[in-house]
Design a protein around this motif. Structure first.
Motif, PDB file in Angstrom:
ATOM      1  N   PRO A  30      13.449   0.805  12.417  1.00 20.59           N
ATOM      2  CA  PRO A  30      12.725   1.848  11.682  1.00 20.59           C
ATOM      3  C   PRO A  30      11.921   1.246  10.531  1.00 20.59           C
ATOM      4  O   PRO A  30      12.296   0.231   9.946  1.00 20.59           O
ATOM      5  CB  PRO A  30      13.828   2.766  11.161  1.00 20.59           C
ATOM      6  N   ASP A  31      10.824   1.881  10.212  1.00 19.81           N
ATOM      7  CA  ASP A  31       9.971   1.440   9.114  1.00 19.81           C
ATOM      8  C   ASP A  31      10.460   2.107   7.831  1.00 19.81           C
ATOM      9  O   ASP A  31      10.184   3.279   7.580  1.00 19.81           O
ATOM     10  CB  ASP A  31       8.518   1.802   9.400  1.00 19.81           C
ATOM     11  N   TYR A  32      11.208   1.353   7.038  1.00 16.00           N
ATOM     12  CA  TYR A  32      11.787   1.919   5.827  1.00 16.00           C
ATOM     13  C   TYR A  32      10.771   2.042   4.705  1.00 16.00           C
ATOM     14  O   TYR A  32      11.023   2.730   3.733  1.00 16.00           O
ATOM     15  CB  TYR A  32      12.960   1.065   5.354  1.00 16.00           C
ATOM     16  N   ARG A  33       9.626   1.384   4.826  1.00 11.97           N
ATOM     17  CA  ARG A  33       8.621   1.493   3.766  1.00 11.97           C
ATOM     18  C   ARG A  33       8.144   2.930   3.614  1.00 11.97           C
ATOM     19  O   ARG A  33       7.922   3.404   2.498  1.00 11.97           O
ATOM     20  CB  ARG A  33       7.444   0.575   4.059  1.00 11.97           C
ATOM     21  N   ARG A  34       7.959   3.616   4.725  1.00 14.33           N
ATOM     22  CA  ARG A  34       7.501   5.010   4.640  1.00 14.33           C
ATOM     23  C   ARG A  34       8.609   5.924   4.142  1.00 14.33           C
ATOM     24  O   ARG A  34       8.361   6.854   3.390  1.00 14.33           O
ATOM     25  CB  ARG A  34       7.021   5.485   6.006  1.00 14.33           C
ATOM     26  N   GLU A  35       9.846   5.658   4.581  1.00 15.21           N
ATOM     27  CA  GLU A  35      10.950   6.544   4.202  1.00 15.21           C
ATOM     28  C   GLU A  35      11.317   6.411   2.728  1.00 15.21           C
ATOM     29  O   GLU A  35      11.738   7.377   2.108  1.00 15.21           O
ATOM     30  CB  GLU A  35      12.175   6.238   5.061  1.00 15.21           C
ATOM     31  N   TYR A  36      11.186   5.210   2.170  1.00 17.19           N
ATOM     32  CA  TYR A  36      11.613   4.966   0.801  1.00 17.19           C
ATOM     33  C   TYR A  36      10.449   4.733  -0.150  1.00 17.19           C
ATOM     34  O   TYR A  36      10.624   4.108  -1.197  1.00 17.19           O
ATOM     35  CB  TYR A  36      12.576   3.776   0.764  1.00 17.19           C
ATOM     36  N   ALA A  37       9.277   5.240   0.175  1.00 14.79           N
ATOM     37  CA  ALA A  37       8.123   5.063  -0.704  1.00 14.79           C
ATOM     38  C   ALA A  37       8.351   5.761  -2.046  1.00 14.79           C
ATOM     39  O   ALA A  37       8.000   5.219  -3.105  1.00 14.79           O
ATOM     40  CB  ALA A  37       6.863   5.610  -0.035  1.00 14.79           C
ATOM     41  N   ASP A  38       8.938   6.936  -2.023  1.00 15.56           N
ATOM     42  CA  ASP A  38       9.208   7.662  -3.271  1.00 15.56           C
ATOM     43  C   ASP A  38      10.219   6.915  -4.131  1.00 15.56           C
ATOM     44  O   ASP A  38      10.088   6.862  -5.358  1.00 15.56           O
ATOM     45  CB  ASP A  38       9.730   9.063  -2.975  1.00 15.56           C
ATOM     46  N   VAL A  39      11.214   6.340  -3.498  1.00 13.92           N
ATOM     47  CA  VAL A  39      12.236   5.596  -4.237  1.00 13.92           C
ATOM     48  C   VAL A  39      11.614   4.376  -4.897  1.00 13.92           C
ATOM     49  O   VAL A  39      11.898   4.062  -6.056  1.00 13.92           O
ATOM     50  CB  VAL A  39      13.392   5.182  -3.299  1.00 13.92           C
ATOM     51  N   ARG A  40      10.759   3.694  -4.170  1.00 15.39           N
ATOM     52  CA  ARG A  40      10.093   2.513  -4.729  1.00 15.39           C
ATOM     53  C   ARG A  40       9.225   2.888  -5.926  1.00 15.39           C
ATOM     54  O   ARG A  40       9.213   2.184  -6.942  1.00 15.39           O
ATOM     55  CB  ARG A  40       9.255   1.843  -3.645  1.00 15.39           C
ATOM     56  N   GLN A  41       8.524   3.998  -5.822  1.00 17.22           N
ATOM     57  CA  GLN A  41       7.681   4.455  -6.931  1.00 17.22           C
ATOM     58  C   GLN A  41       8.549   4.821  -8.139  1.00 17.22           C
ATOM     59  O   GLN A  41       8.219   4.467  -9.281  1.00 17.22           O
ATOM     60  CB  GLN A  41       6.843   5.651  -6.495  1.00 17.22           C
ATOM     61  N   ASP A  42       9.662   5.492  -7.905  1.00 14.03           N
ATOM     62  CA  ASP A  42      10.562   5.847  -9.003  1.00 14.03           C
ATOM     63  C   ASP A  42      11.143   4.604  -9.668  1.00 14.03           C
ATOM     64  O   ASP A  42      11.241   4.531 -10.899  1.00 14.03           O
ATOM     65  CB  ASP A  42      11.696   6.738  -8.504  1.00 14.03           C
ATOM     66  N   LEU A  43      11.523   3.601  -8.877  1.00 14.02           N
ATOM     67  CA  LEU A  43      12.050   2.365  -9.453  1.00 14.02           C
ATOM     68  C   LEU A  43      10.995   1.640 -10.275  1.00 14.02           C
ATOM     69  O   LEU A  43      11.301   1.039 -11.316  1.00 14.02           O
ATOM     70  CB  LEU A  43      12.594   1.453  -8.350  1.00 14.02           C
ATOM     71  N   PHE A  44       9.756   1.698  -9.829  1.00 15.39           N
ATOM     72  CA  PHE A  44       8.668   1.091 -10.595  1.00 15.39           C
ATOM     73  C   PHE A  44       8.565   1.748 -11.969  1.00 15.39           C
ATOM     74  O   PHE A  44       8.485   1.072 -12.996  1.00 15.39           O
ATOM     75  CB  PHE A  44       7.345   1.224  -9.828  1.00 15.39           C
ATOM     76  N   TRP A  45       8.570   3.081 -11.994  1.00 13.67           N
ATOM     77  CA  TRP A  45       8.430   3.777 -13.276  1.00 13.67           C
ATOM     78  C   TRP A  45       9.659   3.587 -14.161  1.00 13.67           C
ATOM     79  O   TRP A  45       9.539   3.535 -15.398  1.00 13.67           O
ATOM     80  CB  TRP A  45       8.131   5.259 -13.069  1.00 13.67           C
ATOM     81  N   ILE A  46      10.824   3.474 -13.584  1.00 13.92           N
ATOM     82  CA  ILE A  46      12.026   3.190 -14.372  1.00 13.92           C
ATOM     83  C   ILE A  46      11.891   1.819 -15.031  1.00 13.92           C
ATOM     84  O   ILE A  46      12.241   1.637 -16.199  1.00 13.92           O
ATOM     85  CB  ILE A  46      13.286   3.271 -13.487  1.00 13.92           C
ATOM     86  N   ALA A  47      11.371   0.839 -14.286  1.00 12.09           N
ATOM     87  CA  ALA A  47      11.178  -0.502 -14.845  1.00 12.09           C
ATOM     88  C   ALA A  47      10.132  -0.486 -15.956  1.00 12.09           C
ATOM     89  O   ALA A  47      10.306  -1.141 -16.999  1.00 12.09           O
ATOM     90  CB  ALA A  47      10.775  -1.475 -13.738  1.00 12.09           C
ATOM     91  N   VAL A  48       9.047   0.271 -15.779  1.00 13.35           N
ATOM     92  CA  VAL A  48       8.003   0.350 -16.802  1.00 13.35           C
ATOM     93  C   VAL A  48       8.566   0.971 -18.078  1.00 13.35           C
ATOM     94  O   VAL A  48       8.398   0.430 -19.178  1.00 13.35           O
ATOM     95  CB  VAL A  48       6.786   1.152 -16.280  1.00 13.35           C
ATOM     96  N   TRP A  49       9.243   2.099 -17.939  1.00 16.50           N
ATOM     97  CA  TRP A  49       9.803   2.766 -19.122  1.00 16.50           C
ATOM     98  C   TRP A  49      10.893   1.924 -19.778  1.00 16.50           C
ATOM     99  O   TRP A  49      10.997   1.873 -21.008  1.00 16.50           O
ATOM    100  CB  TRP A  49      10.352   4.151 -18.762  1.00 16.50           C
ATOM    101  N   GLY A  50      11.699   1.251 -18.977  1.00 11.14           N
ATOM    102  CA  GLY A  50      12.729   0.380 -19.542  1.00 11.14           C
ATOM    103  C   GLY A  50      12.127  -0.764 -20.331  1.00 11.14           C
ATOM    104  O   GLY A  50      12.604  -1.114 -21.416  1.00 11.14           O
ATOM    105  N   GLY A  51      11.064  -1.358 -19.784  1.00 15.61           N
ATOM    106  CA  GLY A  51      10.380  -2.439 -20.508  1.00 15.61           C
ATOM    107  C   GLY A  51       9.755  -1.954 -21.801  1.00 15.61           C
ATOM    108  O   GLY A  51       9.856  -2.619 -22.844  1.00 15.61           O
ATOM    109  N   LEU A  52       9.095  -0.800 -21.750  1.00 11.02           N
ATOM    110  CA  LEU A  52       8.473  -0.250 -22.958  1.00 11.02           C
ATOM    111  C   LEU A  52       9.505   0.067 -24.033  1.00 11.02           C
ATOM    112  O   LEU A  52       9.302  -0.234 -25.223  1.00 11.02           O
ATOM    113  CB  LEU A  52       7.667   1.009 -22.614  1.00 11.02           C
ATOM    114  N   LEU A  53      10.598   0.671 -23.631  1.00  9.88           N
ATOM    115  CA  LEU A  53      11.636   1.011 -24.608  1.00  9.88           C
ATOM    116  C   LEU A  53      12.281  -0.239 -25.195  1.00  9.88           C
ATOM    117  O   LEU A  53      12.640  -0.258 -26.380  1.00  9.88           O
ATOM    118  CB  LEU A  53      12.679   1.923 -23.983  1.00  9.88           C
ATOM    119  N   THR A  54      12.408  -1.288 -24.404  1.00  9.49           N
ATOM    120  CA  THR A  54      12.945  -2.545 -24.918  1.00  9.49           C
ATOM    121  C   THR A  54      12.009  -3.141 -25.965  1.00  9.49           C
ATOM    122  O   THR A  54      12.455  -3.595 -27.023  1.00  9.49           O
ATOM    123  CB  THR A  54      13.172  -3.543 -23.763  1.00  9.49           C
TER     124      THR A  54
END
Length: 64
Positions: A30-54
């Protein structure tokens, strides 16, 4: 006593194995890139906000 002995009544210890064919699987993984695209986007934003807050906490530690 009976005429048949116990040894002649036993089952054979080994059964003949029929030739088994390997199962050919033509299914694609199965192509997990399509199924977990939202999760990847959420993890990206969590990393951005975590870096900014640090960075904000480090800057605040010098100011305060």
């Amino acid at each position: 006593m009976s005429t048949s002995s116990r040894a002649t009544r036993r089952r054979p210890t080994q059964r003949p194995n029929p030739a088994r064919r390997p199962v050919a699987r033509s299914l694609e993984p199965p192509d997990y890139r399509r199924e977990y695209a939202d999760v990847r986007q959420d993890l990206f934003w969590i990393a951005v906000w975590g870096g900014l807050l640090t960075v904000v906490m480090i800057v605040a530690s010098f100011v305060i």
